[in-house]
Design an enzyme around this catalytic site. Structure first.
Site, PDB file in Angstrom:
ATOM      1  N   THR A   9       1.751 -10.980   9.294  1.00 25.79           N
ATOM      2  CA  THR A   9       1.465 -10.841   7.846  1.00 25.79           C
ATOM      3  C   THR A   9       2.490 -11.741   6.996  1.00 25.79           C
ATOM      4  OG1 THR A   9       1.555  -9.072   6.453  1.00 25.79           O
ATOM      5  CG2 THR A   9       3.402  -9.114   7.789  1.00 25.79           C
ATOM      6  N   ASN A  11       2.782 -10.673   3.936  1.00 26.98           N
ATOM      7  CA  ASN A  11       3.108  -9.478   2.988  1.00 26.98           C
ATOM      8  C   ASN A  11       4.629  -8.878   3.234  1.00 26.98           C
ATOM      9  OD1 ASN A  11       3.374  -7.090   1.623  1.00 26.98           O
ATOM     10  ND2 ASN A  11       1.223  -6.913   1.436  1.00 26.98           N
ATOM     11  N   GLY A  13       6.234  -7.006   1.586  1.00 27.08           N
ATOM     12  CA  GLY A  13       6.362  -5.245   1.659  1.00 27.08           C
ATOM     13  C   GLY A  13       6.159  -4.705   2.756  1.00 27.08           C
ATOM     14  N   LYS A  14       4.918  -5.315   3.501  1.00 24.91           N
ATOM     15  CA  LYS A  14       4.546  -4.640   4.712  1.00 24.91           C
ATOM     16  C   LYS A  14       5.884  -4.747   5.817  1.00 24.91           C
ATOM     17  CE  LYS A  14      -0.227  -5.132   5.336  1.00 24.91           C
ATOM     18  NZ  LYS A  14      -1.452  -5.872   6.120  1.00 24.91           N
ATOM     19  N   ASP A  70      -3.869  -4.229   9.904  1.00 25.74           N
ATOM     20  CA  ASP A  70      -4.805  -4.512   8.552  1.00 25.74           C
ATOM     21  C   ASP A  70      -5.093  -3.225   7.853  1.00 25.74           C
ATOM     22  OD1 ASP A  70      -6.379  -6.783   6.989  1.00 25.74           O
ATOM     23  OD2 ASP A  70      -7.847  -5.296   7.566  1.00 25.74           O
ATOM     24  N   SER A  71      -4.761  -3.148   6.545  1.00 27.55           N
ATOM     25  CA  SER A  71      -4.822  -2.000   5.965  1.00 27.55           C
ATOM     26  C   SER A  71      -5.450  -2.204   4.716  1.00 27.55           C
ATOM     27  CB  SER A  71      -3.347  -1.376   5.693  1.00 27.55           C
ATOM     28  OG  SER A  71      -2.435  -2.516   5.281  1.00 27.55           O
ATOM     29  N   GLY A 151       2.214  -2.722  -3.673  1.00 26.79           N
ATOM     30  CA  GLY A 151       0.906  -2.655  -3.604  1.00 26.79           C
ATOM     31  C   GLY A 151       0.282  -1.494  -4.438  1.00 26.79           C
ATOM     32  N   ASP A 153       0.974   1.372  -4.205  1.00 31.03           N
ATOM     33  CA  ASP A 153       1.769   2.805  -4.142  1.00 31.03           C
ATOM     34  C   ASP A 153       1.994   3.462  -5.391  1.00 31.03           C
ATOM     35  OD1 ASP A 153       2.201   2.661  -1.432  1.00 31.03           O
ATOM     36  OD2 ASP A 153       4.171   1.694  -1.401  1.00 31.03           O
ATOM     37  N   ARG A 180       0.533   3.424   7.814  1.00 26.30           N
ATOM     38  CA  ARG A 180       1.189   2.377   8.585  1.00 26.30           C
ATOM     39  C   ARG A 180       2.019   3.495   9.569  1.00 26.30           C
ATOM     40  NH1 ARG A 180       2.409  -0.255   5.008  1.00 26.30           N
ATOM     41  NH2 ARG A 180       0.294  -1.575   5.062  1.00 26.30           N
TER      42      ARG A 180
HETATM   43  P1  IMP Z   1      -3.907  -6.774   4.258  1.00 22.55           P
HETATM   44  O1  IMP Z   1      -3.798  -5.642   5.352  1.00 22.55           O
HETATM   45  O2  IMP Z   1      -2.790  -7.782   4.518  1.00 22.55           O
HETATM   46  O3  IMP Z   1      -5.376  -7.358   4.241  1.00 22.55           O
HETATM   47  O4  IMP Z   1      -3.314  -6.075   2.769  1.00 22.55           O
HETATM   48  C1  IMP Z   1      -3.734  -4.836   2.784  1.00 22.55           C
HETATM   49  C2  IMP Z   1      -3.698  -4.454   1.101  1.00 22.55           C
HETATM   50  O5  IMP Z   1      -3.771  -3.164   0.925  1.00 22.55           O
HETATM   51  C3  IMP Z   1      -1.847  -4.872   0.642  1.00 22.55           C
HETATM   52  O6  IMP Z   1      -2.035  -6.040  -0.067  1.00 22.55           O
HETATM   53  C4  IMP Z   1      -1.999  -3.791  -0.677  1.00 22.55           C
HETATM   54  O7  IMP Z   1      -2.705  -4.197  -1.592  1.00 22.55           O
HETATM   55  C5  IMP Z   1      -2.794  -2.865   0.093  1.00 22.55           C
HETATM   56  N1  IMP Z   1      -1.907  -1.907   1.029  1.00 22.55           N
HETATM   57  C6  IMP Z   1      -2.057  -1.563   2.249  1.00 22.55           C
HETATM   58  N2  IMP Z   1      -1.115  -0.860   2.419  1.00 22.55           N
HETATM   59  C7  IMP Z   1      -0.375  -0.593   1.598  1.00 22.55           C
HETATM   60  C8  IMP Z   1       0.672   0.532   1.382  1.00 22.55           C
HETATM   61  O8  IMP Z   1       1.246   1.071   2.037  1.00 22.55           O
HETATM   62  N3  IMP Z   1       1.051   0.570  -0.142  1.00 22.55           N
HETATM   63  C9  IMP Z   1       0.243   0.103  -1.020  1.00 22.55           C
HETATM   64  N4  IMP Z   1      -0.674  -0.746  -0.909  1.00 22.55           N
HETATM   65  C10 IMP Z   1      -1.163  -1.045   0.170  1.00 22.55           C
END
Ligand code: IMP
Length: 208
Positions: A9, A11, A13-14, A70-71, A151, A153, A180
């Site tokens: 990732t 990201n 935050g993740k 992936d979320s 994101g 949240d 998650r």
């Molecule tokens: P990806 O999994 O990297 O494709 O990104 C998933 C996107 O979904 C993130 O960039 C957020 O915009 C949103 N997202 C996924 N999980 C969360 C979370 O726990 N809180 C808030 N937004 C989330």
């Protein structure tokens, strides 16, 4: 020696959340960007496919165990959007939240149901895959609240915490109920075995 687990990732935050979720285990999480490795394209047609292709690409690139997640947010009144495209829906988190509020402008409180979904996959250096998934149900608020998390949240009201958005929950509480957190709980036996230096065998569960 701590076992390194590469996380597919970019990201931040993740990554923070994933580190919290494995904090009791003797595992060191390193992201692809920290290792100077490229992130794979998300070309799958489902969360599960994307989690798997991310985990596999990271394991191949780093030649070690890798975790892909992936979320996304699925809103009933928008036919499941932004869903798989949650990250690409607009240029940054603030713009994504603004778009969500705009698209739900005329939708009344009782029809703002949504859920977050997370597919997670662990890939071994020999290509074996271990899978899990999690979801959290709730609804979309009419204005952002709270400063924790990332994101969407500040706009997501979990059904289990009435009146509080995910961004208003302490991180331990978000991790306990989040998509998650639940996906990682499904991978827990595999992660524990890895942290002990054992071969995890096959603890994989089907994705839902
Ligand atoms: P990806 O999994 O990297 O494709 O990104 C998933 C996107 O979904 C993130 O960039 C957020 O915009 C949103 N997202 C996924 N999980 C969360 C979370 O726990 N809180 C808030 N937004 C989330």
């Amino acid at each position: 020696m701590r076992r390194v687990l590469v996380v597919a990732t970019g990201n931040p935050g993740k990554l923070v959340e994933l580190r919290e979720l494995v904090s009791g285990l003797d595992l060191e999480l390193r992201s692809l960007s920290e290792l100077g490795l490229p992130s794979p394209e998300e070309t799958g047609g489902t969360f599960a496919q994307n989690a798997e292709l991310k985990a596999r690409a990271a394991a191949d690139a780093a030649k070690t165990w890798a975790l892909g997640d992936d979320s996304g947010l699925c809103v009933d009144a928008l036919g499941g959007a932004p869903g798989l495209h949650s990250a690409r829906w607009a240029g940054n988190d603030e713009a994504r939240r603004a778009r969500l509020l705009r698209e739900l402008d005329a939708v009344p409180a009782g029809r703002r149901a949504a859920h977050f979904f997370c597919a997670a996959a662990l890939c071994a250096p020999d290509g074996r895959l271990f899978r899990a998934a999690g979801r959290v149900d709730g609804s979309i608020a009419t204005a952002p609240r709270g400063t924790n998390g990332f994101g969407y949240d500040p706009l997501f009201l979990p059904a289990e915490t009435p009146g509080r958005t995910l961004a208003e929950l302490p991180s331990a509480e978000k991790n306990r109920l989040s998509h998650r957190g639940r996906a990682l709980a499904g991978l827990r036996p595999t992660l524990e075995a890895l942290a002990r230096g054992a071969d995890p065998g096959d603890f994989s569960r089907p994705l839902t």
